[in-house]
Motif scaffolding. Structure first.
Motif, short mmCIF file in Angstrom:
data_model
loop_
_atom_site.label_atom_id
_atom_site.label_comp_id
_atom_site.label_asym_id
_atom_site.label_seq_id
_atom_site.Cartn_x
_atom_site.Cartn_y
_atom_site.Cartn_z
N PRO A 88 0.84 -1.20 0.00
CA PRO A 88 0.00 0.00 0.00
C PRO A 88 0.87 1.26 0.00
CG PRO A 88 -0.03 -1.02 2.16
CD PRO A 88 0.73 -1.94 1.25
N ILE A 89 0.45 2.24 -0.75
CA ILE A 89 1.17 3.51 -0.84
C ILE A 89 0.34 4.56 -0.13
CG2 ILE A 89 2.04 5.27 -2.40
CD1 ILE A 89 2.36 3.07 -4.50
N GLN A 90 1.01 5.30 0.76
CA GLN A 90 0.30 6.36 1.46
C GLN A 90 0.35 7.60 0.57
OE1 GLN A 90 1.75 7.18 5.33
NE2 GLN A 90 0.01 8.44 5.89
N TRP A 91 -0.83 8.09 0.26
CA TRP A 91 -0.95 9.21 -0.66
C TRP A 91 -1.42 10.42 0.13
CZ3 TRP A 91 0.31 9.87 -5.64
CH2 TRP A 91 -0.19 10.98 -6.29
N THR A 92 -0.65 11.51 -0.01
CA THR A 92 -1.04 12.74 0.66
C THR A 92 -1.54 13.72 -0.38
OG1 THR A 92 1.19 13.63 0.49
CG2 THR A 92 0.63 12.45 2.52
N SER A 93 -2.56 14.40 -0.01
CA SER A 93 -3.14 15.37 -0.93
C SER A 93 -2.34 16.66 -0.89
CB SER A 93 -4.59 15.65 -0.52
OG SER A 93 -5.12 16.67 -1.31
#
Length: 108
Positions: A88-93
């Motif tokens: 899983p990749i943590q995606w920040t807006s």
């Protein structure tokens, strides 16, 4: 029960191939049609396709049609596929949420 029907057909022209393709694709229960031009064969895959009815309708238009084989299509085993582990990749807006201030006063 899905089945694969292979029929030998004499193709004298491109029009005959198109006619065979249209007739086979329009038959009830057909899901896939392919034409092997080198072997002069029509391969039909479908669910509960009547091979005799399909052959008769092709014979009306093309005159010579012969059933080569009718076999059941088996589903491929899912156990043979190698499992790929997903990370899983943590995606920040990049959008910053600023608070909304409403200081509007309506006067009538």
């Amino acid at each position: 029960m899905k089945q694969k029907i292979v029929m030998k057909v004499q193709f004298s022209s491109e029009k005959r191939r198109t006619d065979a393709f249209k007739i086979a694709a329009g038959t009830k229960g057909v899901s896939d049609v392919s034409i092997e031009a080198g072997k002069d064969q029509v391969v039909v895959i479908g669910d509960e396709v009547d091979s005799v009815c399909l052959t008769q309708s092709l014979r009306k238009k093309l005159r010579y049609v012969e059933i080569v084989s009718v076999e059941e299509v088996k589903k491929p085993d899912e156990k043979k596929k190698p499992e790929v582990e997903s990370i899983p990749i943590q995606w920040t807006s990049s959008y910053v949420h600023y608070p909304m201030h409403y200081d509007v006063v309506y006067r009538w």
